[in-house]
Design a protein around this motif. Structure first.
Motif, PDB file in Angstrom:
ATOM      1  N   TRP A 149      62.586  26.822  22.524  1.00 23.27           N
ATOM      2  CA  TRP A 149      62.461  28.177  22.329  1.00 23.27           C
ATOM      3  C   TRP A 149      63.071  28.845  21.174  1.00 23.27           C
ATOM      4  O   TRP A 149      62.136  29.379  20.006  1.00 23.27           O
ATOM      5  N   ALA A 150      64.356  28.190  20.675  1.00 20.46           N
ATOM      6  CA  ALA A 150      64.784  28.473  19.262  1.00 20.46           C
ATOM      7  C   ALA A 150      63.850  28.211  18.018  1.00 20.46           C
ATOM      8  O   ALA A 150      63.484  29.013  16.979  1.00 20.46           O
ATOM      9  N   ALA A 151      63.225  26.998  18.208  1.00 16.82           N
ATOM     10  CA  ALA A 151      62.370  26.617  17.112  1.00 16.82           C
ATOM     11  C   ALA A 151      61.200  27.327  16.871  1.00 16.82           C
ATOM     12  O   ALA A 151      60.736  27.551  15.794  1.00 16.82           O
ATOM     13  N   ARG A 152      60.769  28.093  17.854  1.00 22.52           N
ATOM     14  CA  ARG A 152      59.537  28.828  17.864  1.00 22.52           C
ATOM     15  C   ARG A 152      59.786  30.277  17.391  1.00 22.52           C
ATOM     16  O   ARG A 152      58.921  30.836  16.902  1.00 22.52           O
ATOM     17  N   ALA A 153      61.018  30.525  17.844  1.00 20.78           N
ATOM     18  CA  ALA A 153      61.398  32.049  17.003  1.00 20.78           C
ATOM     19  C   ALA A 153      61.604  32.169  15.758  1.00 20.78           C
ATOM     20  O   ALA A 153      61.424  33.199  15.154  1.00 20.78           O
ATOM     21  N   TYR A 154      61.888  31.123  15.006  1.00 21.89           N
ATOM     22  CA  TYR A 154      62.191  31.141  13.560  1.00 21.89           C
ATOM     23  C   TYR A 154      60.821  31.041  12.879  1.00 21.89           C
ATOM     24  O   TYR A 154      59.753  30.775  13.560  1.00 21.89           O
ATOM     25  N   ASP A 155      60.498  31.815  11.665  1.00 24.32           N
ATOM     26  CA  ASP A 155      59.480  31.828  10.934  1.00 24.32           C
ATOM     27  C   ASP A 155      59.255  30.568  10.208  1.00 24.32           C
ATOM     28  O   ASP A 155      59.447  30.792   9.215  1.00 24.32           O
ATOM     29  N   THR A 156      59.222  29.376  11.042  1.00 24.62           N
ATOM     30  CA  THR A 156      58.927  28.241  10.412  1.00 24.62           C
ATOM     31  C   THR A 156      58.125  27.225  11.353  1.00 24.62           C
ATOM     32  O   THR A 156      57.905  27.776  12.491  1.00 24.62           O
ATOM     33  N   SER A 157      57.628  25.972  10.941  1.00 27.46           N
ATOM     34  CA  SER A 157      56.981  25.196  11.746  1.00 27.46           C
ATOM     35  C   SER A 157      58.235  24.432  12.491  1.00 27.46           C
ATOM     36  O   SER A 157      59.220  24.344  12.144  1.00 27.46           O
ATOM     37  N   VAL A 158      57.652  24.049  13.814  1.00 26.54           N
ATOM     38  CA  VAL A 158      58.702  23.171  14.895  1.00 26.54           C
ATOM     39  C   VAL A 158      58.988  21.904  14.054  1.00 26.54           C
ATOM     40  O   VAL A 158      60.214  21.877  13.912  1.00 26.54           O
ATOM     41  N   PRO A 159      58.323  21.199  13.262  1.00 23.67           N
ATOM     42  CA  PRO A 159      58.861  20.102  12.643  1.00 23.67           C
ATOM     43  C   PRO A 159      59.802  20.401  11.492  1.00 23.67           C
ATOM     44  O   PRO A 159      60.891  19.696  11.209  1.00 23.67           O
ATOM     45  N   ALA A 160      59.586  21.400  10.741  1.00 27.41           N
ATOM     46  CA  ALA A 160      60.376  21.980   9.767  1.00 27.41           C
ATOM     47  C   ALA A 160      61.908  22.265  10.412  1.00 27.41           C
ATOM     48  O   ALA A 160      62.821  21.889   9.897  1.00 27.41           O
ATOM     49  N   TRP A 161      61.871  23.027  11.350  1.00 23.12           N
ATOM     50  CA  TRP A 161      63.173  23.328  12.144  1.00 23.12           C
ATOM     51  C   TRP A 161      63.634  22.257  12.549  1.00 23.12           C
ATOM     52  O   TRP A 161      64.843  22.121  12.469  1.00 23.12           O
ATOM     53  N   LEU A 162      62.894  21.241  13.119  1.00 20.41           N
ATOM     54  CA  LEU A 162      63.640  20.097  13.824  1.00 20.41           C
ATOM     55  C   LEU A 162      64.237  19.305  12.803  1.00 20.41           C
ATOM     56  O   LEU A 162      65.333  18.619  12.776  1.00 20.41           O
ATOM     57  N   LEU A 163      63.502  19.144  11.545  1.00 20.80           N
ATOM     58  CA  LEU A 163      64.101  18.552  10.383  1.00 20.80           C
ATOM     59  C   LEU A 163      65.439  18.997   9.780  1.00 20.80           C
ATOM     60  O   LEU A 163      66.485  18.200   9.822  1.00 20.80           O
ATOM     61  N   TRP A 164      65.392  20.543   9.801  1.00 24.00           N
ATOM     62  CA  TRP A 164      66.646  21.070   9.284  1.00 24.00           C
ATOM     63  C   TRP A 164      67.897  20.762  10.408  1.00 24.00           C
ATOM     64  O   TRP A 164      69.043  20.778  10.006  1.00 24.00           O
ATOM     65  N   TRP A 165      67.428  21.119  11.496  1.00 29.91           N
ATOM     66  CA  TRP A 165      68.530  20.973  12.642  1.00 29.91           C
ATOM     67  C   TRP A 165      69.019  19.779  12.633  1.00 29.91           C
ATOM     68  O   TRP A 165      70.306  19.486  12.719  1.00 29.91           O
ATOM     69  N   ALA A 166      68.232  18.684  12.524  1.00 30.07           N
ATOM     70  CA  ALA A 166      68.790  17.083  12.385  1.00 30.07           C
ATOM     71  C   ALA A 166      69.719  16.980  11.152  1.00 30.07           C
ATOM     72  O   ALA A 166      70.755  16.314  11.344  1.00 30.07           O
ATOM     73  N   VAL A 167      69.301  17.166  10.056  1.00 34.99           N
ATOM     74  CA  VAL A 167      69.913  16.857   9.179  1.00 34.99           C
ATOM     75  C   VAL A 167      71.266  17.868   8.648  1.00 34.99           C
ATOM     76  O   VAL A 167      72.276  17.168   8.190  1.00 34.99           O
ATOM     77  N   SER A 168      71.201  19.156   9.212  1.00 36.99           N
ATOM     78  CA  SER A 168      72.311  19.946   9.055  1.00 36.99           C
ATOM     79  C   SER A 168      73.407  19.709  10.179  1.00 36.99           C
ATOM     80  O   SER A 168      74.575  20.234  10.192  1.00 36.99           O
ATOM     81  N   LEU A 169      72.758  19.209  11.468  1.00 39.15           N
ATOM     82  CA  LEU A 169      73.845  18.825  12.566  1.00 39.15           C
ATOM     83  C   LEU A 169      75.064  18.317  12.221  1.00 39.15           C
ATOM     84  O   LEU A 169      76.097  18.877  12.701  1.00 39.15           O
ATOM     85  N   PRO A 170      75.199  17.170  11.422  1.00 46.85           N
ATOM     86  CA  PRO A 170      76.466  16.939  11.303  1.00 46.85           C
ATOM     87  C   PRO A 170      77.677  17.687  10.435  1.00 46.85           C
ATOM     88  O   PRO A 170      78.802  17.640  10.627  1.00 46.85           O
TER      89      PRO A 170
END
Length: 366
Positions: free
Chosen positions: A324-345
């Motif tokens: 739900w959050a990935a689609r709420a942001y004004d970005t693509s789901v793949p771009a959101w997922l990449l940022w989420w994974a890289v920034s998580l640590p």
């Protein structure tokens, strides 16, 4: 706290006593369930104050009232300690010439719930200019606050992925923000934010605060982060409804949402504000916002909402929330997922407290 609890407490807070009484007549146990939930979710003080407006015949047991009263006493003592820390820090910031804006905490309670003791909060939140964050950290450390947030990979790298650090004093916590949030699709203009800041009198001192437009965006972005983590708080949903209802008559919601198209806050605000109005059944409490959101209905992402507001199916590993959050942001789901994974640590490290013996970190370049 369930959707039914949220809808009941929102009506009590907004003074819709007839609607609240009607709900209680159809479910006599609802008030006790609400009180039990409020005591664990940081809404005890808000509920306790709202109970006085209920018609005769609706009441809580003595034990339940005492549970709420104990939370009120705790908050009163906590508010006094936080007010003393805030006054001390304000003097230090003024002497250093570093501006800051007061977020949430006593300001939110005083403006939207009546006074600084009107809502539960456990720490202070300050926003400082990005270029002044190192000075802010130094001021806090000189005032006896130790930073608790870790900086994975060094200060410069970590601050690219996170937007705030936690500091702790003897009895006071401080969150120092230098951005409203940290997500590449959100590009809030810092110069415009500071130029449009307002002021609010609290405890004999006037503090800088966000403009009403940035106030709404900030709370929407904060709740979106919590939803993304699978930890949305009913208290924050109630807050957003209270803010929206209080500002509804004066706010140009269409202009606010249109402005969000240029800085990446459009999708977050549309989805989060609509979620809050839906969860609280509060479209009639903020009718102008509801109308503006209806004109943006195509931007809302589909979801399978659960009975707990802000939670979505599938519940496993908060997968529904993240989708739900990935689609709420004004970005693509793949771009959101990449940022989420890289920034998580980096985000996880910032939430893990430093060992007490570690001492303050080296000061980064501003």
């Amino acid at each position: 706290m369930t959707i039914h609890d949220v809808r009941l407490i929102v009506r009590l807070v907004r003074g819709r006593t007839a609607e609240a009484a009607e709900r209680l007549e159809s479910d006599p146990d609802a008030l006790d369930r609400l009180a039990a939930a409020a005591a664990t979710e940081g809404l005890a003080v808000v509920l306790l104050r709202a109970l006085g407006a209920l018609p005769a015949g609706f009441s809580l047991s003595g034990a339940r009232l005492e549970q709420l009263e104990s939370k009120r006493r705790l908050q009163s003592a906590r508010s006094a300690a936080l007010a003393a820390s805030l006054d001390r820090l304000a003097r230090a910031f003024i002497e250093d010439g570093l501006p800051f804006l007061l977020l949430k905490g006593p300001y939110l309670a005083a403006r939207f719930y009546g006074d600084a003791d009107g809502r539960e909060y456990v720490d202070l939140d300050l926003l400082v200019p990005r270029a002044g964050r190192a000075r802010a950290w130094r001021l806090l450390e000189n005032a006896g606050f130790a930073r608790r947030s870790r900086a994975l990979g060094g200060e410069r790298l970590a601050s690219f992925f996170v937007h705030a650090y936690d500091f702790a004093g003897r009895a006071t916590g401080i969150d120092v923000h230098w951005r409203l949030t940290r997500q590449p699709s959100v590009r809030v203009d810092e110069d415009a934010l500071w130029a449009g800041a307002g002021s609010f009198a609290l405890g004999g001192r006037t503090f800088g605060v966000l403009s009403d437009a940035h106030e709404v965006a900030f709370h929407a972005l904060s709740l979106l982060r919590d939803i993304e983590r699978g930890r949305p708080k009913a208290k924050n949903i109630v807050d957003l409804v209270q803010i929206a209802a209080s500002l509804d008559a004066a706010m140009d919601w269409d202009a606010l949402l249109d402005a969000g198209r240029s800085d990446g806050t459009f999708g977050p605000m549309v989805n989060v504000l609509a979620l809050c109005l839906d969860a609280a059944g509060a479209h009639g409490l903020a009718p102008r916002l509801a109308q503006a959101l209806s004109r943006c209905a195509g931007r809302r992402g589909p979801a399978r909402a659960l009975d707990r507001p802000g939670h979505f199916a599938p519940a496993w590993m908060a997968a529904g929330n993240r989708w739900w959050a990935a689609r709420a942001y004004d970005t693509s789901v793949p771009a959101w997922l990449l940022w989420w994974a890289v920034s998580l640590p980096f985000r996880a490290a910032a939430r893990r407290p430093l060992a007490p013996s570690a001492g303050p970190p080296a000061e980064p370049p501003a």
